[in-house]
Design an enzyme around this catalytic site. Structure first.
Site, PDB file in Angstrom:
ATOM      1  N   LYS A 159      45.337  44.008 -48.196  1.00 52.58           N
ATOM      2  CA  LYS A 159      45.313  43.022 -47.329  1.00 52.58           C
ATOM      3  C   LYS A 159      43.744  42.390 -47.287  1.00 52.58           C
ATOM      4  O   LYS A 159      43.439  41.588 -46.403  1.00 52.58           O
ATOM      5  CB  LYS A 159      45.788  43.364 -45.938  1.00 52.58           C
ATOM      6  CG  LYS A 159      45.105  44.578 -45.416  1.00 52.58           C
ATOM      7  CD  LYS A 159      45.078  44.798 -44.014  1.00 52.58           C
ATOM      8  CE  LYS A 159      44.637  45.760 -43.286  1.00 52.58           C
ATOM      9  NZ  LYS A 159      44.498  45.948 -41.819  1.00 52.58           N
ATOM     10  N   SER A 195      51.407  35.624 -43.024  1.00 51.73           N
ATOM     11  CA  SER A 195      50.210  35.835 -42.337  1.00 51.73           C
ATOM     12  C   SER A 195      49.972  34.012 -42.036  1.00 51.73           C
ATOM     13  O   SER A 195      50.418  33.419 -42.960  1.00 51.73           O
ATOM     14  CB  SER A 195      49.117  36.371 -43.395  1.00 51.73           C
ATOM     15  OG  SER A 195      47.806  35.640 -42.882  1.00 51.73           O
ATOM     16  N   TYR A 232      44.842  36.744 -52.037  1.00 50.37           N
ATOM     17  CA  TYR A 232      45.752  37.561 -51.043  1.00 50.37           C
ATOM     18  C   TYR A 232      46.492  36.505 -50.574  1.00 50.37           C
ATOM     19  O   TYR A 232      47.825  36.921 -50.396  1.00 50.37           O
ATOM     20  CB  TYR A 232      44.654  38.170 -50.066  1.00 50.37           C
ATOM     21  CG  TYR A 232      45.479  38.438 -48.753  1.00 50.37           C
ATOM     22  CD1 TYR A 232      46.520  39.606 -48.613  1.00 50.37           C
ATOM     23  CD2 TYR A 232      45.228  37.816 -47.632  1.00 50.37           C
ATOM     24  CE1 TYR A 232      46.880  39.985 -47.436  1.00 50.37           C
ATOM     25  CE2 TYR A 232      46.127  38.113 -46.423  1.00 50.37           C
ATOM     26  CZ  TYR A 232      46.884  39.116 -46.249  1.00 50.37           C
ATOM     27  OH  TYR A 232      47.687  39.586 -45.006  1.00 50.37           O
ATOM     28  N   LYS A 242      50.824  35.942 -50.511  1.00 51.90           N
ATOM     29  CA  LYS A 242      51.861  35.842 -49.385  1.00 51.90           C
ATOM     30  C   LYS A 242      52.794  34.465 -49.310  1.00 51.90           C
ATOM     31  O   LYS A 242      53.873  34.557 -49.148  1.00 51.90           O
ATOM     32  CB  LYS A 242      50.999  35.478 -48.053  1.00 51.90           C
ATOM     33  CG  LYS A 242      50.394  36.951 -47.577  1.00 51.90           C
ATOM     34  CD  LYS A 242      51.158  37.950 -47.203  1.00 51.90           C
ATOM     35  CE  LYS A 242      50.550  39.436 -46.793  1.00 51.90           C
ATOM     36  NZ  LYS A 242      51.535  40.489 -46.783  1.00 51.90           N
TER      37      LYS A 242
HETATM   38  P1  NAD Z   1      47.553  48.315 -43.730  1.00 51.73           P
HETATM   39  O1  NAD Z   1      46.401  48.265 -44.814  1.00 51.73           O
HETATM   40  O2  NAD Z   1      46.790  49.043 -42.362  1.00 51.73           O
HETATM   41  O3  NAD Z   1      48.818  48.813 -43.858  1.00 51.73           O
HETATM   42  C1  NAD Z   1      49.607  48.582 -45.338  1.00 51.73           C
HETATM   43  C2  NAD Z   1      50.122  49.836 -45.907  1.00 51.73           C
HETATM   44  O4  NAD Z   1      50.889  49.663 -46.977  1.00 51.73           O
HETATM   45  C3  NAD Z   1      49.244  51.086 -46.077  1.00 51.73           C
HETATM   46  O5  NAD Z   1      49.635  52.254 -45.211  1.00 51.73           O
HETATM   47  C4  NAD Z   1      49.046  51.402 -47.452  1.00 51.73           C
HETATM   48  O6  NAD Z   1      48.855  52.664 -47.963  1.00 51.73           O
HETATM   49  C5  NAD Z   1      50.534  50.843 -47.784  1.00 51.73           C
HETATM   50  N1  NAD Z   1      50.851  50.220 -49.254  1.00 51.73           N
HETATM   51  C6  NAD Z   1      50.153  48.972 -49.798  1.00 51.73           C
HETATM   52  N2  NAD Z   1      50.695  49.213 -51.054  1.00 51.73           N
HETATM   53  C7  NAD Z   1      51.515  49.864 -51.181  1.00 51.73           C
HETATM   54  C8  NAD Z   1      52.371  50.136 -52.269  1.00 51.73           C
HETATM   55  N3  NAD Z   1      51.980  49.914 -53.582  1.00 51.73           N
HETATM   56  N4  NAD Z   1      53.250  51.208 -52.109  1.00 51.73           N
HETATM   57  C9  NAD Z   1      53.386  51.949 -51.000  1.00 51.73           C
HETATM   58  N5  NAD Z   1      52.598  51.523 -49.842  1.00 51.73           N
HETATM   59  C10 NAD Z   1      51.635  50.653 -49.978  1.00 51.73           C
HETATM   60  O7  NAD Z   1      47.714  46.974 -43.371  1.00 51.73           O
HETATM   61  P2  NAD Z   1      48.099  46.279 -41.706  1.00 51.73           P
HETATM   62  O8  NAD Z   1      47.195  45.499 -41.264  1.00 51.73           O
HETATM   63  O9  NAD Z   1      49.113  47.168 -41.295  1.00 51.73           O
HETATM   64  O10 NAD Z   1      49.112  45.150 -42.450  1.00 51.73           O
HETATM   65  C11 NAD Z   1      50.433  45.168 -42.648  1.00 51.73           C
HETATM   66  C12 NAD Z   1      50.994  43.927 -43.360  1.00 51.73           C
HETATM   67  O11 NAD Z   1      50.816  42.941 -42.271  1.00 51.73           O
HETATM   68  C13 NAD Z   1      50.397  43.767 -44.647  1.00 51.73           C
HETATM   69  O12 NAD Z   1      51.441  43.017 -45.560  1.00 51.73           O
HETATM   70  C14 NAD Z   1      49.366  42.490 -44.367  1.00 51.73           C
HETATM   71  O13 NAD Z   1      49.221  41.564 -45.511  1.00 51.73           O
HETATM   72  C15 NAD Z   1      50.007  41.830 -43.326  1.00 51.73           C
HETATM   73  N6  NAD Z   1      49.160  40.979 -42.321  1.00 51.73           N
HETATM   74  C16 NAD Z   1      48.105  41.883 -41.615  1.00 51.73           C
HETATM   75  C17 NAD Z   1      47.273  41.009 -40.771  1.00 51.73           C
HETATM   76  C18 NAD Z   1      45.971  41.906 -40.218  1.00 51.73           C
HETATM   77  O14 NAD Z   1      45.135  41.339 -39.589  1.00 51.73           O
HETATM   78  N7  NAD Z   1      45.966  43.221 -40.222  1.00 51.73           N
HETATM   79  C19 NAD Z   1      47.348  39.876 -40.624  1.00 51.73           C
HETATM   80  C20 NAD Z   1      48.387  38.974 -41.176  1.00 51.73           C
HETATM   81  C21 NAD Z   1      49.182  39.783 -42.038  1.00 51.73           C
HETATM   82  N1  UFG Z   2      33.960  38.293 -37.913  1.00 48.99           N
HETATM   83  C1  UFG Z   2      32.467  38.446 -37.750  1.00 48.99           C
HETATM   84  N2  UFG Z   2      31.932  39.429 -37.899  1.00 48.99           N
HETATM   85  C2  UFG Z   2      32.486  40.314 -38.697  1.00 48.99           C
HETATM   86  C3  UFG Z   2      34.065  40.075 -38.828  1.00 48.99           C
HETATM   87  C4  UFG Z   2      34.528  39.116 -38.483  1.00 48.99           C
HETATM   88  O1  UFG Z   2      31.912  37.294 -37.045  1.00 48.99           O
HETATM   89  O2  UFG Z   2      32.058  41.468 -38.701  1.00 48.99           O
HETATM   90  C5  UFG Z   2      34.708  36.774 -37.518  1.00 48.99           C
HETATM   91  C6  UFG Z   2      34.980  36.114 -38.478  1.00 48.99           C
HETATM   92  O3  UFG Z   2      34.125  35.404 -39.115  1.00 48.99           O
HETATM   93  C7  UFG Z   2      36.181  35.347 -37.863  1.00 48.99           C
HETATM   94  C8  UFG Z   2      36.630  36.122 -36.882  1.00 48.99           C
HETATM   95  O4  UFG Z   2      35.360  37.256 -36.565  1.00 48.99           O
HETATM   96  O5  UFG Z   2      35.875  34.119 -37.575  1.00 48.99           O
HETATM   97  C9  UFG Z   2      38.072  37.077 -37.181  1.00 48.99           C
HETATM   98  O6  UFG Z   2      37.832  37.772 -38.475  1.00 48.99           O
HETATM   99  P1  UFG Z   2      38.746  38.676 -38.805  1.00 48.99           P
HETATM  100  O7  UFG Z   2      38.383  39.137 -40.198  1.00 48.99           O
HETATM  101  O8  UFG Z   2      38.862  39.954 -38.151  1.00 48.99           O
HETATM  102  O9  UFG Z   2      40.046  37.622 -39.186  1.00 48.99           O
HETATM  103  P2  UFG Z   2      40.422  36.625 -39.980  1.00 48.99           P
HETATM  104  O10 UFG Z   2      40.714  35.427 -38.988  1.00 48.99           O
HETATM  105  O11 UFG Z   2      39.343  36.240 -40.711  1.00 48.99           O
HETATM  106  O12 UFG Z   2      41.541  37.043 -40.889  1.00 48.99           O
HETATM  107  C10 UFG Z   2      42.836  37.369 -40.462  1.00 48.99           C
HETATM  108  C11 UFG Z   2      43.399  38.716 -41.313  1.00 48.99           C
HETATM  109  C12 UFG Z   2      43.728  38.360 -42.668  1.00 48.99           C
HETATM  110  C13 UFG Z   2      44.338  37.047 -42.623  1.00 48.99           C
HETATM  111  C14 UFG Z   2      43.699  35.888 -41.996  1.00 48.99           C
HETATM  112  C15 UFG Z   2      44.395  34.822 -41.916  1.00 48.99           C
HETATM  113  O13 UFG Z   2      42.660  39.820 -41.118  1.00 48.99           O
HETATM  114  O14 UFG Z   2      44.537  39.463 -43.416  1.00 48.99           O
HETATM  115  O15 UFG Z   2      43.396  36.147 -40.781  1.00 48.99           O
HETATM  116  O16 UFG Z   2      43.904  33.588 -41.572  1.00 48.99           O
HETATM  117  F1  UFG Z   2      44.295  36.489 -44.063  1.00 48.99           F
END
Ligand code: NAD
Ligand code: UFG
Length: 341
Positions: free
Chosen positions: A84, A125, A150, A154
Site C-alpha cells: 500500500k 481507496s 498502487y 486498486k
Molecule cells: P497493512 O499493510 O497494514 O495490511 C495489509 C496486510 O496484508 C499485511 O499484514 C500484509 O502482510 C498482508 N499482505 C500483503 N500482501 C500479501 C500477500 N501477497 N499474501 C498474504 N498477505 C499479504 O495495510 P492496511 O493499512 O491495513 O490496508 C489494508 C488494505 O486497505 C490494503 O488493501 C490497502 O491498500 C487498503 N487501503 C488502506 C488505506 C490506508 O490508509 N491504510 C487507505 C485506502 C485503502
Molecule cells: N503528510 C505530511 N507529512 C508526513 C506525512 C503526510 O505533511 O510526514 C501530509 C500529506 O502530504 C497529506 C496528509 O498529510 O497531505 C495525509 O497524508 P497520508 O500519507 O497520511 O495520507 P494520503 O492521503 O496521502 O494517503 C492515503 C492512503 C493511501 C491512499 C491515499 C488516497 O495512505 O493509501 O490516501 O488518496 F492511496
C-alpha cells in the site's frame, strides 16, 4: 458463519477481525510482508472468539488452493491483503502489480470453483478518483488515470471483481473506497504498526511525539486550501472496520449476484495544520514540525460524500476526530511502554 480475512494481521484487517469476531468465526490469511506475528496474540487478547491464522502468500496459487481446501466452508471473504505504499509503488511497479493483482486473481480462481455463495468485500481507496473534479467526492465521481501504480492496482482490482461478479452467480461483491483511516482500538492492544519510517501523517506525528523521530515535515503549505496545507477525510479505524460488517450483512441479505461501490469516510475534511492543532489540544503533547516541500502526487483536498453508505448500509461513523487522535497516541504510548502522561 466463517469469514476469510486476507491481510488480517495488518492495520485495518486486525481491527476488522476484532469487530467480526463478535458474530463470526474468523480465519486470517497473511504472509507477514507488512505485519508482525505478535499482532495475532494482541488481537486474540481482545477478540470475542479466537481467530485462526494461516501463513499464506496469496501470490502462490498452491498455497491459496490449500487455504480453500482447508476452509471451503467460508461464506465471506474480506480482502485487505495488498502492498500500500504509494511512493514505493512508483519505484517498484512490478512488485505492486504482481502482489496486488495476482493475489486477487488467485483468490477469485478458487471462489469460482466453490459451489456456494461468497460475499466478497474488497479494500479499495479514494485514490481511484485521482484529483477530484467535485468536493465532496461521490461515488459518481469519474475514475481518472491513477497517480501511482498502487492506485492503478486498486482500479484494476475493482474492475476484475466487477467482471467476475457478472459471470459468477455465486459471487456478491462490494468495493469499499476508504478515505484516510487513523486511530487504534480503544483497548490500545492493536493499532497502526508501520515497519520502518512511517509514510502516513498520524503515525509520523505519534512517533515524533514519542521521540522516535526528530520532527514532522509538513509536505507543503502552498496548496489551494484555507491554511495552505492539504485537506483529507480522517476516519477512525474502528468505524471503518464496522463498515465492513455492515457491507457483509448487506450482501448476505441480497438475493442475487451484485457488485457495488461505497465511499467510506466521515464527510468532513481536515487540514494537516488542523490535525496538528487537534492532536496537541486533545493529548496535551507538542508536535515538533517544520514546513517542507510538497510531496509528489498529493492533491489539495479529498473528502467523502458518504450518504450512499449511510443510507444503504445503515452505517455511520461514531468516533470524533479527537477520539481518533487520542486513540492513536494511546496506542503509541502503550506499544512503546511510555509512561509520560
Ligand atoms: P497493512 O499493510 O497494514 O495490511 C495489509 C496486510 O496484508 C499485511 O499484514 C500484509 O502482510 C498482508 N499482505 C500483503 N500482501 C500479501 C500477500 N501477497 N499474501 C498474504 N498477505 C499479504 O495495510 P492496511 O493499512 O491495513 O490496508 C489494508 C488494505 O486497505 C490494503 O488493501 C490497502 O491498500 C487498503 N487501503 C488502506 C488505506 C490506508 O490508509 N491504510 C487507505 C485506502 C485503502
Ligand atoms: N503528510 C505530511 N507529512 C508526513 C506525512 C503526510 O505533511 O510526514 C501530509 C500529506 O502530504 C497529506 C496528509 O498529510 O497531505 C495525509 O497524508 P497520508 O500519507 O497520511 O495520507 P494520503 O492521503 O496521502 O494517503 C492515503 C492512503 C493511501 C491512499 C491515499 C488516497 O495512505 O493509501 O490516501 O488518496 F492511496
Amino acid at each position: 458463519m466463517k469469514v476469510l480475512v486476507t491481510g488480517g494481521l495488518g492495520y485495518i484487517g486486525s481491527h476488522t477481525c476484532v469487530e467480526l469476531s463478535k458474530k463470526y468465526s474468523v480465519v486470517i490469511a497473511d504472509n507477514l510482508i507488512n505485519s508482525k506475528i505478535e499482532v495475532l496474540e494482541r488481537l486474540n487478547s481482545i477478540a470475542h472468539s479466537r481467530v485462526i491464522f494461516e501463513k499464506i502468500d496469496l501470490r502462490n496459487k498452491k498455497e491459496v488452493a490449500f487455504l480453500f481446501e482447508k476452509h471451503g466452508d467460508i461464506t465471506g471473504i474480506i480482502h485487505f491483503a495488498a502492498l500500500k505504499a504509494v511512493g514505493e509503488s512508483v519505484e517498484k511497479p512490478l512488485l505492486y502489480y504482481e502482489n496486488n493483482i495476482n493475489s486477487l486473481l488467485n483468490i477469485l480462481e478458487q471462489v469460482q470453483q466453490l459451489n456456494s455463495e461468497i460475499n466478497f468485500i474488497f479494500s479499495s481507496s479514494c485514490t481511484v478518483y485521482g484529483e477530484p473534479l467535485n468536493l465532496p467526492i461521490t461515488e459518481e465521481e469519474p475514475i481518472k488515470k491513477a497517480y501511482s501504480p498502487y492506485g492503478e492496482t486498486k482500479q484494476i482490482c475493482e474492475n476484475i471483481i466487477s467482471s467476475s461478479s457478472k459471470l459468477n452467480m455465486n459471487l456478491k461483491s462490494i468495493s469499499l473506497r476508504y478515505f484516510n483511516p487513523i486511530g487504534a482500538h480503544e483497548s490500545a492492544a492493536i493499532g497502526e504498526l508501520p515497519l520502518g519510517k512511517p509514510q502516513n501523517l498520524i503515525p509520523y506525528i505519534t512517533q515524533t511525539v514519542a521521540g522516535l523521530r526528530e520532527e514532522l515535515t509538513i509536505f507543503g503549505n502552498d496548496y489551494n486550501t484555507p491554511d495552505g496545507t492539504c485537506i483529507r477525510d480522517y476516519i477512525h479505524v474502528t468505524d471503518l472496520a464496522n463498515a465492513h460488517i455492515k457491507a457483509f450483512e448487506y450482501l448476505i441479505e441480497k438475493e442475487f449476484s451484485t457488485n457495488e461501490v461505497f465511499n467510506i469516510g466521515t464527510g468532513k475534511g481536515t487540514s494537516v495544520m488542523e490535525i496538528i492543532k487537534s492532536f496537541q489540544d486533545c493529548t496535551g503533547k507538542k508536535v515538533n514540525y517544520k514546513i517542507g516541500k510538497r510531496r509528489e502526487g498529493d492533491v489539495d483536498a479529498t473528502f467523502a460524500e458518504n450518504n450512499k453508505a449511510l443510507d444503504t448500509l445503515s452505517w455511520s461513523p461514531k468516533y470524533s476526530l479527537e477520539q481518533a487522535l487520542k486513540s492513536a497516541w494511546n496506542w503509541e504510548k502503550n506499544y512503546r511502554k511510555l509512561n509520560n502522561e
